[in-house]
Write a protein that holds these residues in place. Sequence first.
Motif, PDB file in Angstrom:
ATOM      1  N   SER A  77       0.833  -1.203   0.000  1.00 36.85           N
ATOM      2  CA  SER A  77       0.000   0.000   0.000  1.00 36.85           C
ATOM      3  C   SER A  77       0.867   1.251   0.000  1.00 36.85           C
ATOM      4  O   SER A  77       1.864   1.327   0.723  1.00 36.85           O
ATOM      5  CB  SER A  77      -0.915   0.013   1.232  1.00 36.85           C
ATOM      6  OG  SER A  77      -1.794  -1.077   1.199  1.00 36.85           O
ATOM      7  N   LEU A  78       0.474   2.221  -0.814  1.00 45.19           N
ATOM      8  CA  LEU A  78       1.059   3.553  -0.831  1.00 45.19           C
ATOM      9  C   LEU A  78      -0.023   4.542  -0.412  1.00 45.19           C
ATOM     10  O   LEU A  78      -1.213   4.195  -0.389  1.00 45.19           O
ATOM     11  CB  LEU A  78       1.591   3.879  -2.226  1.00 45.19           C
ATOM     12  CG  LEU A  78       2.710   2.966  -2.756  1.00 45.19           C
ATOM     13  CD1 LEU A  78       3.087   3.368  -4.180  1.00 45.19           C
ATOM     14  CD2 LEU A  78       3.922   3.014  -1.848  1.00 45.19           C
ATOM     15  N   PRO A  79       0.338   5.785  -0.084  1.00 38.67           N
ATOM     16  CA  PRO A  79      -0.689   6.742   0.361  1.00 38.67           C
ATOM     17  C   PRO A  79      -1.813   6.962  -0.647  1.00 38.67           C
ATOM     18  O   PRO A  79      -2.954   7.188  -0.250  1.00 38.67           O
ATOM     19  CB  PRO A  79       0.122   8.026   0.579  1.00 38.67           C
ATOM     20  CG  PRO A  79       1.500   7.547   0.894  1.00 38.67           C
ATOM     21  CD  PRO A  79       1.698   6.325   0.050  1.00 38.67           C
ATOM     22  N   ASP A  80      -1.490   6.876  -1.952  1.00 38.81           N
ATOM     23  CA  ASP A  80      -2.509   7.184  -2.958  1.00 38.81           C
ATOM     24  C   ASP A  80      -2.844   6.017  -3.870  1.00 38.81           C
ATOM     25  O   ASP A  80      -3.616   6.158  -4.815  1.00 38.81           O
ATOM     26  CB  ASP A  80      -2.057   8.366  -3.821  1.00 38.81           C
ATOM     27  CG  ASP A  80      -0.761   8.066  -4.561  1.00 38.81           C
ATOM     28  OD1 ASP A  80      -0.108   7.046  -4.245  1.00 38.81           O
ATOM     29  OD2 ASP A  80      -0.395   8.860  -5.451  1.00 38.81           O
ATOM     30  N   SER A  81      -2.266   4.830  -3.612  1.00 41.19           N
ATOM     31  CA  SER A  81      -2.497   3.717  -4.525  1.00 41.19           C
ATOM     32  C   SER A  81      -2.086   2.397  -3.883  1.00 41.19           C
ATOM     33  O   SER A  81      -1.438   2.368  -2.835  1.00 41.19           O
ATOM     34  CB  SER A  81      -1.725   3.923  -5.832  1.00 41.19           C
ATOM     35  OG  SER A  81      -0.329   4.006  -5.569  1.00 41.19           O
ATOM     36  N   LEU A  82      -2.498   1.314  -4.534  1.00 38.87           N
ATOM     37  CA  LEU A  82      -2.060  -0.026  -4.183  1.00 38.87           C
ATOM     38  C   LEU A  82      -1.233  -0.582  -5.340  1.00 38.87           C
ATOM     39  O   LEU A  82      -1.613  -0.434  -6.502  1.00 38.87           O
ATOM     40  CB  LEU A  82      -3.258  -0.934  -3.918  1.00 38.87           C
ATOM     41  CG  LEU A  82      -4.084  -0.622  -2.674  1.00 38.87           C
ATOM     42  CD1 LEU A  82      -5.290  -1.553  -2.592  1.00 38.87           C
ATOM     43  CD2 LEU A  82      -3.250  -0.753  -1.412  1.00 38.87           C
ATOM     44  N   VAL A  83      -0.115  -1.219  -5.017  1.00 39.52           N
ATOM     45  CA  VAL A  83       0.792  -1.725  -6.034  1.00 39.52           C
ATOM     46  C   VAL A  83       0.913  -3.241  -5.882  1.00 39.52           C
ATOM     47  O   VAL A  83       1.251  -3.741  -4.804  1.00 39.52           O
ATOM     48  CB  VAL A  83       2.182  -1.074  -5.930  1.00 39.52           C
ATOM     49  CG1 VAL A  83       3.115  -1.644  -7.001  1.00 39.52           C
ATOM     50  CG2 VAL A  83       2.072   0.438  -6.069  1.00 39.52           C
ATOM     51  N   GLU A  84       0.640  -3.941  -6.968  1.00 39.93           N
ATOM     52  CA  GLU A  84       0.741  -5.399  -6.998  1.00 39.93           C
ATOM     53  C   GLU A  84       1.855  -5.793  -7.959  1.00 39.93           C
ATOM     54  O   GLU A  84       1.896  -5.312  -9.092  1.00 39.93           O
ATOM     55  CB  GLU A  84      -0.589  -6.005  -7.447  1.00 39.93           C
ATOM     56  CG  GLU A  84      -0.586  -7.517  -7.575  1.00 39.93           C
ATOM     57  CD  GLU A  84      -1.872  -8.023  -8.203  1.00 39.93           C
ATOM     58  OE1 GLU A  84      -2.913  -8.010  -7.519  1.00 39.93           O
ATOM     59  OE2 GLU A  84      -1.833  -8.429  -9.394  1.00 39.93           O
TER      60      GLU A  84
END
Length: 337
Positions: A77-84
């Motif tokens: 998780s990032l502050p403005d998005s989710l990264v897979e």
Amino acid sequence: MFLTVLGRMLFGVVSVLALVGTVSAHEIRPAYLQIDEMAANRYKVVWRTPILSGMRLPVVIRFSRDVRNVTEPAERSLPDSLVETRVIERDGGIAGSRVEFVGLQATITDVLVRVHRLDGTLETNMVHPSQPWIDFAAMRSPLAAARVYFVSGFQHILLGIDHLLFVFGLLFIVRSRWMLVKTITAFTVAHSITLAVATLGKVEMPAVPLNATIGLSILFLGPEIVRVWRGQTSFTIRHPWIVSFAFGLLHGFGFASGLTALGLPQGDIPFALLMFNLGVEAGQLVFVGLILLLIAALKSIEIRLPRSVELMPAYVVGISGAYWTLDRIAAMLGGTA
């Protein structure tokens, strides 16, 4: 008179912009799929989805059946998005395969897709909700990548209703065509500066306070429009280009979210920035040009409207700005993005 024609003929346009904007102003962020070729038939996949109002974009990727996972998807998780991230492989490479974006058709979000191959070639495409999949085929020319970023910038300004409403409000406080040119040029120069420095990572602005300030810039124009119609004056009315430049710096940070949200590699940012900015400018010019064409076409038509209707654009601009400001301050105090 320039102002009178605007007030009488275009109040409907600004009303529609404001009503649409209260729902979607500055909330459209793209998703991003990066595929890097690691070795023959093997690829690293990065799938980034934005978080809007505390919720992730309800879209998942689905590869063709003959694509195999070498590593299982790992999410952070990032502050403005989710990264897979994951590693995949396919016999014969990904050419001829397809990836689907399940759920994209139910959104208003685009997906930027980039494929980087071992030989250094790069393919860039934009996937839209109307066709939520992409077939990997032969490489496209660099002009195709330029078109993707240009169209992205063009759409960003036209879908950024708060930006358009600010520009529209400026038109009501200028008193001549020459002042209009100066005012729009000042806005363009200002937001180009901050778009560049923000996208290049030189300056960062927290999204929620920034959006609240952008809403405040629109609210600021409402009383100024009323002063013009009352025959009064102010610093803004005498020097609208200065105010346009000052607030344009803030709007530039807002434009930058359209690129920074993608998480592009540093080496790709200058080219993407150039084409994205050209797209933003083209969209802005189309918007202003459309209004001027309407004015030219309707000048000869005599329409008598009640004073309350003539004043409607000023109040719509002001009320919309107040709504966005309060809504974004509430989001800031509530800790949502």
